[in-house]
Write a protein that holds these residues in place. Structure first.
Motif, short mmCIF file in Angstrom:
data_model
loop_
_atom_site.label_atom_id
_atom_site.label_comp_id
_atom_site.label_asym_id
_atom_site.label_seq_id
_atom_site.Cartn_x
_atom_site.Cartn_y
_atom_site.Cartn_z
N THR A 132 28.57 -55.28 -48.04
CA THR A 132 27.24 -55.49 -48.19
C THR A 132 27.07 -55.13 -49.85
OG1 THR A 132 26.98 -53.28 -47.74
CG2 THR A 132 26.49 -55.05 -45.93
N GLY A 133 28.11 -55.26 -50.65
CA GLY A 133 28.01 -55.21 -51.99
C GLY A 133 29.46 -55.21 -52.52
N PRO A 134 29.70 -55.23 -53.93
CA PRO A 134 30.96 -55.40 -54.76
C PRO A 134 31.65 -54.25 -54.08
CG PRO A 134 29.10 -55.71 -56.24
CD PRO A 134 28.51 -55.35 -54.79
N VAL A 135 33.15 -54.40 -53.85
CA VAL A 135 33.94 -53.47 -53.80
C VAL A 135 34.85 -53.13 -55.02
CG1 VAL A 135 35.70 -52.70 -52.11
CG2 VAL A 135 33.68 -54.16 -51.26
N GLU A 136 35.03 -51.75 -55.37
CA GLU A 136 35.91 -51.48 -56.43
C GLU A 136 36.76 -50.72 -55.96
OE1 GLU A 136 34.17 -49.72 -59.67
OE2 GLU A 136 32.45 -50.67 -59.60
N GLY A 137 38.23 -50.49 -56.62
CA GLY A 137 39.04 -49.84 -55.99
C GLY A 137 40.00 -50.56 -54.76
N ILE A 138 40.18 -51.61 -54.88
CA ILE A 138 40.75 -52.62 -53.87
C ILE A 138 41.71 -53.64 -54.30
CG2 ILE A 138 38.79 -54.22 -53.53
CD1 ILE A 138 39.15 -53.99 -50.60
#
Length: 139
Positions: free
Chosen positions: A68-74
């Motif tokens: 449901t939003g940008p994903v960081e740390g992936i």
């Protein structure tokens, strides 16, 4: 050739990094998004891929995750923002059509995920696609 792969995006190769067995191919989609495909070095050679090559990026709907939003740390490199256009659910699975810049993509996710994320028409989402799940075809 007709294919069962729903997600087919025209694009242009912007960079190719070839290793001993695998290659990383960066593609600018017609909608302006940049994606990366991890394919074999032999495939790069067989398809004659180089910067400027016209390609079609192919992704099975079962290989598209939604957030449901940008994903960081992936480690997933391909994150394409969009808006849910339609949701169809059955007993266990759901099919979510997402409008993205330049087209539409489909994600096949569990019914539980559809409900947990509150996905309905108009919901903003980000499609997540591992580079190893992007196939390329010469256009």
């Amino acid at each position: 050739m007709s294919m069962s792969i729903r997600n087919q995006f025209p694009g242009t190769v912007t960079a190719v990094a070839v290793g001993e067995a695998m290659a990383s191919v960066k593609v600018r989609l017609a909608g302006g998004q940049d994606i990366t495909a991890a394919i074999t070095s032999d495939a790069v050679k067989d398809l004659g891929l180089a910067a400027g090559s016209a390609v079609k990026a192919l992704v099975k709907s079962t290989e598209v995750a939604l957030a449901t939003g940008p994903v960081e740390g992936i480690s997933i490199r391909n994150q394409i923002p969009g808006t849910v256009a339609d949701v169809t659910t059955g007993g266990a699975m759901g099919s979510v059509k997402v409008t993205v810049e330049g087209g539409e993509l489909t994600a096949a996710i569990t019914k539980d995920a559809v409900e947990a994320l509150g996905l309905t028409s108009g919901t903003s989402v980000v499609a997540l696609i591992k580079s190893t799940e992007v196939s390329l075809a010469a256009a």
